[in-house]
Enzyme design. Structure first.
Site, PDB file in Angstrom:
ATOM      1  N   LYS A 144      27.918  23.063 -13.898  1.00 49.96           N
ATOM      2  CA  LYS A 144      29.095  22.460 -13.271  1.00 49.96           C
ATOM      3  C   LYS A 144      29.150  22.886 -11.794  1.00 49.96           C
ATOM      4  O   LYS A 144      28.552  23.901 -11.433  1.00 49.96           O
ATOM      5  CB  LYS A 144      30.362  22.906 -14.014  1.00 49.96           C
ATOM      6  N   GLU A 171      33.289  22.532 -32.130  1.00 45.72           N
ATOM      7  CA  GLU A 171      32.648  22.659 -30.805  1.00 45.72           C
ATOM      8  C   GLU A 171      31.822  23.940 -30.799  1.00 45.72           C
ATOM      9  O   GLU A 171      32.338  25.024 -31.072  1.00 45.72           O
ATOM     10  CB  GLU A 171      33.691  22.735 -29.694  1.00 45.72           C
TER      11      GLU A 171
HETATM   12  P1  0O2 Z   1      39.080  27.251 -24.561  1.00 47.37           P
HETATM   13  O1  0O2 Z   1      40.277  28.040 -24.859  1.00 47.37           O
HETATM   14  O2  0O2 Z   1      37.897  28.068 -24.128  1.00 47.37           O
HETATM   15  O3  0O2 Z   1      38.714  26.268 -25.630  1.00 47.37           O
HETATM   16  P2  0O2 Z   1      37.368  17.989 -23.763  1.00 47.37           P
HETATM   17  O4  0O2 Z   1      37.622  19.205 -24.647  1.00 47.37           O
HETATM   18  O5  0O2 Z   1      36.194  17.184 -24.209  1.00 47.37           O
HETATM   19  O6  0O2 Z   1      38.574  17.209 -23.476  1.00 47.37           O
HETATM   20  P3  0O2 Z   1      35.769  18.729 -21.570  1.00 47.37           P
HETATM   21  O7  0O2 Z   1      36.124  19.252 -20.216  1.00 47.37           O
HETATM   22  O8  0O2 Z   1      35.012  17.445 -21.621  1.00 47.37           O
HETATM   23  O9  0O2 Z   1      37.092  18.632 -22.382  1.00 47.37           O
HETATM   24  O10 0O2 Z   1      34.961  19.773 -22.402  1.00 47.37           O
HETATM   25  P4  0O2 Z   1      33.743  20.651 -21.938  1.00 47.37           P
HETATM   26  O11 0O2 Z   1      33.285  20.322 -20.573  1.00 47.37           O
HETATM   27  O12 0O2 Z   1      32.739  20.524 -23.035  1.00 47.37           O
HETATM   28  O13 0O2 Z   1      34.362  22.135 -21.852  1.00 47.37           O
HETATM   29  C1  0O2 Z   1      35.331  22.619 -22.734  1.00 47.37           C
HETATM   30  C2  0O2 Z   1      35.277  24.141 -22.868  1.00 47.37           C
HETATM   31  O14 0O2 Z   1      34.139  24.706 -22.205  1.00 47.37           O
HETATM   32  C3  0O2 Z   1      36.459  24.850 -22.223  1.00 47.37           C
HETATM   33  O15 0O2 Z   1      37.480  24.917 -23.168  1.00 47.37           O
HETATM   34  C4  0O2 Z   1      35.903  26.231 -21.896  1.00 47.37           C
HETATM   35  O16 0O2 Z   1      35.838  27.041 -23.065  1.00 47.37           O
HETATM   36  C5  0O2 Z   1      34.488  25.906 -21.502  1.00 47.37           C
HETATM   37  N1  0O2 Z   1      34.380  25.586 -20.067  1.00 47.37           N
HETATM   38  C6  0O2 Z   1      34.089  24.378 -19.539  1.00 47.37           C
HETATM   39  N2  0O2 Z   1      34.031  24.450 -18.211  1.00 47.37           N
HETATM   40  C7  0O2 Z   1      34.295  25.735 -17.877  1.00 47.37           C
HETATM   41  C8  0O2 Z   1      34.373  26.440 -16.618  1.00 47.37           C
HETATM   42  O17 0O2 Z   1      34.197  25.876 -15.548  1.00 47.37           O
HETATM   43  N3  0O2 Z   1      34.653  27.768 -16.686  1.00 47.37           N
HETATM   44  C9  0O2 Z   1      34.848  28.433 -17.840  1.00 47.37           C
HETATM   45  N4  0O2 Z   1      35.125  29.733 -17.789  1.00 47.37           N
HETATM   46  N5  0O2 Z   1      34.798  27.790 -19.047  1.00 47.37           N
HETATM   47  C10 0O2 Z   1      34.518  26.468 -19.058  1.00 47.37           C
HETATM   48  P5  0O2 Z   1      39.012  25.053 -22.773  1.00 47.37           P
HETATM   49  O18 0O2 Z   1      39.754  23.991 -23.491  1.00 47.37           O
HETATM   50  O19 0O2 Z   1      39.154  25.080 -21.276  1.00 47.37           O
HETATM   51  O20 0O2 Z   1      39.484  26.418 -23.279  1.00 47.37           O
END
Ligand code: 0O2
Length: 232
Positions: A144, A171
């Site tokens: 990213k 996931e």
């Molecule tokens: P938590 O509490 O960790 O679960 P979607 O879920 O499909 O709507 P998205 O953005 O398409 O959302 O999902 P993606 O890119 O697969 O990433 C989702 C999870 O990856 C996040 O969950 C984080 O755990 C991790 N993640 C993604 N990008 C980052 C980042 O830039 N930094 C960090 N530290 N973690 C990341 P949540 O829901 O944010 O939280």
């Protein structure tokens, strides 16, 4: 107010009134039973996937005398985070909507020492005939913009209930120890504002690149060690 017991949580009247005043959240609370059942199914799905990784780790340990997995961490998304996500995405508040629209209620994070083990484990998981791949995002091949690296899989796994077989989404995040360490630091500065926030983000991005290079160097050292062992 009565003392809360060890497993009880009391909300004050204002909190519950505010929550119920929001029509959609009120409906969600009314759906308590369906929500609890769904969460129990996700817990079962987490156990299934966690076991699959533990079995793979044992198998590699027995066959090749090494453990590709350092740690497996699991988490069930909290009700607060589920409500926040449904609200943010403008989705209905119901158990059905959660199951249809959210794919990260059940989370399994697999931490490996070396990047190549991430791909090895993900292939081993996806080859299993009861696993369905829904989505794969390779943030290692394409990090990213902030430097975040991990391999993300959304899979469906069957859980066997007393009267049915049900596929549940999980996931799976696979990353190295270094990527995991980086992600926890990044998470800590995510909400940070103020004059030095940009500076910190830039420095953290540099750390992501340095640590990815270190992961590859250490992997190379391990490969050379293995070659030496084979030639003896
Ligand atoms: P938590 O509490 O960790 O679960 P979607 O879920 O499909 O709507 P998205 O953005 O398409 O959302 O999902 P993606 O890119 O697969 O990433 C989702 C999870 O990856 C996040 O969950 C984080 O755990 C991790 N993640 C993604 N990008 C980052 C980042 O830039 N930094 C960090 N530290 N973690 C990341 P949540 O829901 O944010 O939280």
């Amino acid at each position: 107010m009565a003392e809360a017991g060890a497993n009880e949580i009391y909300f004050d009247d204002g909190f519950m009134e505010n929550l119920m005043a929001n029509e959609s959240i009120g409906k969600f609370i009314e759906q308590g039973e369906a929500f609890r059942t769904l969460m129990a199914y996700y817990k079962c799905a987490i156990m299934e996937v966690e076991t699959k990784f533990n079995v793979l780790n044992e198998d590699f340990s027995a066959e090749y005398d090494r453990n590709p997995i350092e740690t497996v961490k699991t988490r069930l998304k909290s009700p607060e985070s589920i409500i926040e996500k449904l609200q943010r995405k403008g989705l209905p508040f119901s158990a059905e909507s959660i199951e249809q629209n959210l794919s990260d209620i059940a989370g399994v994070r697999v931490i490996c020492a070396f990047p190549e083990d991430i791909y090895l484990l993900s292939e081993c998981l996806l080859e299993q005939d009861d696993i369905r791949l829904i989505r794969r995002k390779d943030y290692i091949a394409e990090p990213k913009p902030n430097g975040y690296r991990s391999l993300h899989l959304i899979v469906e796994v069957p859980i066997f209930l007393h009267n049915e077989k049900r596929f549940m989404k999980v996931e799976v995040q696979l990353r190295t120890i270094a990527m995991d360490f980086w992600a926890s630091l990044e998470h800590a500065i995510y909400y940070k504002k103020g004059h030095n926030a940009e500076e910190l983000r830039a420095e953290l991005k540099e750390c992501a690149e340095t640590s990815a290079a270190l992961d590859l160097r250490m992997q190379d050292i391990r490969a050379r060690l293995d070659e030496d062992d084979d030639s003896v």
